[in-house]
Design a protein around this motif. Sequence first.
Motif, PDB file in Angstrom:
ATOM      1  N   PHE A  45       0.817  -1.212   0.000  1.00 41.93           N
ATOM      2  CA  PHE A  45       0.000   0.000   0.000  1.00 41.93           C
ATOM      3  C   PHE A  45       0.849   1.259   0.000  1.00 41.93           C
ATOM      4  O   PHE A  45       1.901   1.321   0.636  1.00 41.93           O
ATOM      5  N   PRO A  70      -5.264   4.596   1.724  1.00 43.27           N
ATOM      6  CA  PRO A  70      -4.220   3.711   1.208  1.00 43.27           C
ATOM      7  C   PRO A  70      -4.606   3.207  -0.175  1.00 43.27           C
ATOM      8  O   PRO A  70      -5.769   2.899  -0.436  1.00 43.27           O
ATOM      9  N   GLU A  71      -3.635   3.144  -1.074  1.00 43.18           N
ATOM     10  CA  GLU A  71      -3.874   2.617  -2.419  1.00 43.18           C
ATOM     11  C   GLU A  71      -3.047   1.353  -2.600  1.00 43.18           C
ATOM     12  O   GLU A  71      -1.832   1.361  -2.419  1.00 43.18           O
ATOM     13  N   ALA A  72      -3.718   0.274  -2.967  1.00 38.32           N
ATOM     14  CA  ALA A  72      -3.067  -1.026  -3.056  1.00 38.32           C
ATOM     15  C   ALA A  72      -2.379  -1.216  -4.405  1.00 38.32           C
ATOM     16  O   ALA A  72      -2.825  -0.705  -5.435  1.00 38.32           O
ATOM     17  N   ALA A  77      -5.141  -5.859  -6.127  1.00 41.54           N
ATOM     18  CA  ALA A  77      -5.170  -4.414  -5.889  1.00 41.54           C
ATOM     19  C   ALA A  77      -6.449  -3.766  -6.414  1.00 41.54           C
ATOM     20  O   ALA A  77      -7.040  -2.914  -5.753  1.00 41.54           O
ATOM     21  N   ASN A  81      -8.889  -1.530  -4.092  1.00 42.90           N
ATOM     22  CA  ASN A  81      -9.028  -0.102  -4.376  1.00 42.90           C
ATOM     23  C   ASN A  81     -10.455   0.270  -4.754  1.00 42.90           C
ATOM     24  O   ASN A  81     -10.949   1.339  -4.371  1.00 42.90           O
ATOM     25  N   VAL A 147      -8.499  -2.706   6.533  1.00 46.37           N
ATOM     26  CA  VAL A 147      -8.367  -1.269   6.301  1.00 46.37           C
ATOM     27  C   VAL A 147      -9.412  -0.544   7.147  1.00 46.37           C
ATOM     28  O   VAL A 147     -10.593  -0.897   7.128  1.00 46.37           O
TER      29      VAL A 147
END
Length: 264
Positions: A45, A70-72, A77, A81, A147
């Motif tokens: 992330f 957070p961006e995976a 992913a 996201n 998350v």
Amino acid sequence: MKRIIIAAALLATLASCKNEKQETDTENNVDTTAVSTTETAAVSFDKKVYEKKSALNTKDPHTSVTIDVPEATGTGADSINNKIFRTVREIVHFGENPSDAKSYEEVMASFIGAYEELAKKYPDEDVPWDAKVTGEVVYKTDSIVNVKLTHYTFTGGAHGYGADTSLLFDAKTGRSITQNDLFKDKKGFTALAEKKFRAKYKIAGANINSTGLFFLNDRFSLPNNIFFTDKGILLQYNSDEVAAHAEGTKDVLITYAEAKPFLK
């Protein structure tokens, strides 16, 4: 005899070309070994921050939106996201109809636009709005990613609304994990949770709402938000979920040893 000589020459030429390719590959550190499968990197992330302010405000406080999530990247992913985005969109959206925003920028523009529309219509009642979403990975193992989105929105009235939202994902696929995915005996786990909840908040007797709570149909139920922590499974009821806003959140912790018989 002539045919044999030609064939031998061809074989020699092919062998020479093959040797030259192997030597070139070796010099360039090229692995010539055939690989049938490729290893996919585990999910990781990065932090992404989006901000937007209304142009109508001439001084602080401004109507604004801040989204810090957070961006995976890596395995699963896209699924992770997309789920985070859809949840943020639902949190920030203002109005009766669901937002059709396709990006965080559009989510913020929708919120700011709703404010500006009302502000222009009722300028004497102009009160700045606010929306904040902060996300973080609070728990991560080889099998599960948790998350947490902490969010607050204010669109007028006596007070804003703040809460936490838990998103659970399969660490190998990125697929969202539901409560039914977690428990092999959800009824048994719920009974354990109720026992611990009653003990923590000193609730005696058959009526779970006897101390002013408002569980639906006067029956204990698990919260929408289940967090995985280092100490165990945290069941969290946000403000207004089962108690008055002034009482804030209510929660109960189930250790992993206690929860193990009920988990899949």
